[in-house]
Design a protein around this motif. Structure first.
Motif, PDB file in Angstrom:
ATOM      1  N   PHE A   1       3.763   0.792   2.740  1.00 57.30           N
ATOM      2  CA  PHE A   1       3.565  -0.310   3.672  1.00 57.30           C
ATOM      3  C   PHE A   1       3.568  -1.620   2.904  1.00 57.30           C
ATOM      4  CE2 PHE A   1       1.632   3.422   5.422  1.00 57.30           C
ATOM      5  CZ  PHE A   1       1.964   3.388   6.760  1.00 57.30           C
TER       6      PHE A   1
ATOM      7  N   THR B   1       0.856  -1.186   0.000  1.00 65.33           N
ATOM      8  CA  THR B   1       0.000   0.000   0.000  1.00 65.33           C
ATOM      9  C   THR B   1       0.888   1.230   0.000  1.00 65.33           C
ATOM     10  OG1 THR B   1      -1.647  -1.200   1.297  1.00 65.33           O
ATOM     11  CG2 THR B   1      -1.881   1.185   1.202  1.00 65.33           C
TER      12      THR B   1
ATOM     13  N   LYS C   1      -1.210   5.298  10.710  1.00 64.01           N
ATOM     14  CA  LYS C   1      -0.481   4.071  10.382  1.00 64.01           C
ATOM     15  C   LYS C   1       1.027   4.296  10.363  1.00 64.01           C
ATOM     16  CE  LYS C   1      -1.807   1.269   7.148  1.00 64.01           C
ATOM     17  NZ  LYS C   1      -2.266   0.703   5.865  1.00 64.01           N
TER      18      LYS C   1
ATOM     19  N   GLU D   1      -5.647   8.617   8.185  1.00 67.95           N
ATOM     20  CA  GLU D   1      -5.367   7.181   8.255  1.00 67.95           C
ATOM     21  C   GLU D   1      -3.870   6.921   8.038  1.00 67.95           C
ATOM     22  OE1 GLU D   1      -6.014   3.984   4.888  1.00 67.95           O
ATOM     23  OE2 GLU D   1      -7.916   4.348   5.941  1.00 67.95           O
TER      24      GLU D   1
ATOM     25  N   GLY E   1       2.274  -5.166   3.715  1.00 71.28           N
ATOM     26  CA  GLY E   1       1.430  -5.768   4.754  1.00 71.28           C
ATOM     27  C   GLY E   1       1.232  -4.713   5.830  1.00 71.28           C
ATOM     28  N   ASP E   2       1.541  -5.067   7.077  1.00 73.28           N
ATOM     29  CA  ASP E   2       1.458  -4.108   8.180  1.00 73.28           C
ATOM     30  C   ASP E   2       2.799  -3.455   8.489  1.00 73.28           C
ATOM     31  OD1 ASP E   2      -1.268  -4.507   8.601  1.00 73.28           O
ATOM     32  OD2 ASP E   2      -0.912  -6.225   9.917  1.00 73.28           O
ATOM     33  N   PHE E   3       3.840  -3.812   7.739  1.00 71.48           N
ATOM     34  CA  PHE E   3       5.186  -3.279   7.983  1.00 71.48           C
ATOM     35  C   PHE E   3       5.353  -1.941   7.282  1.00 71.48           C
ATOM     36  CE2 PHE E   3       9.716  -2.895   6.890  1.00 71.48           C
ATOM     37  CZ  PHE E   3      10.252  -2.943   8.159  1.00 71.48           C
ATOM     38  N   HIS E   4       5.706  -0.918   8.041  1.00 73.82           N
ATOM     39  CA  HIS E   4       5.904   0.425   7.498  1.00 73.82           C
ATOM     40  C   HIS E   4       7.317   0.516   6.930  1.00 73.82           C
ATOM     41  CE1 HIS E   4       6.518   4.965   8.227  1.00 73.82           C
ATOM     42  NE2 HIS E   4       5.831   4.800   7.123  1.00 73.82           N
TER      43      HIS E   4
END
Length: 67
Positions: A59, A6, A48, A44, A61-64
């Protein structure tokens, strides 16, 4: 299965364009959130990204990954 990528961008940002071009050149599928005129998506992104407000923010997955 590959994790979802993302990216949060603004339409006039040259760094955003470069990041999207790099991902595309690597054939990475990504979801782009254009935040120029979307205050809710901007909030948002900031949440995040642990308070970071510059673009692009990427990002995996959830890793920035960062901006």
């Amino acid at each position: 299965m590959q994790p979802t990528v993302t990216i949060y961008t603004k339409d006039y940002c040259p760094f955003c364009k470069a990041a999207k071009a790099l991902l595309s050149s690597k054939r990475v599928k990504f979801t782009n959130h254009e935040i120029s005129d979307d205050p809710a998506k901007r909030r948002e992104m900031i949440q995040k990204a642990n308070g970071r407000s510059t673009v692009p923010q990427i990002f995996i997955g959830d890793f920035h990954v960062g901006g």
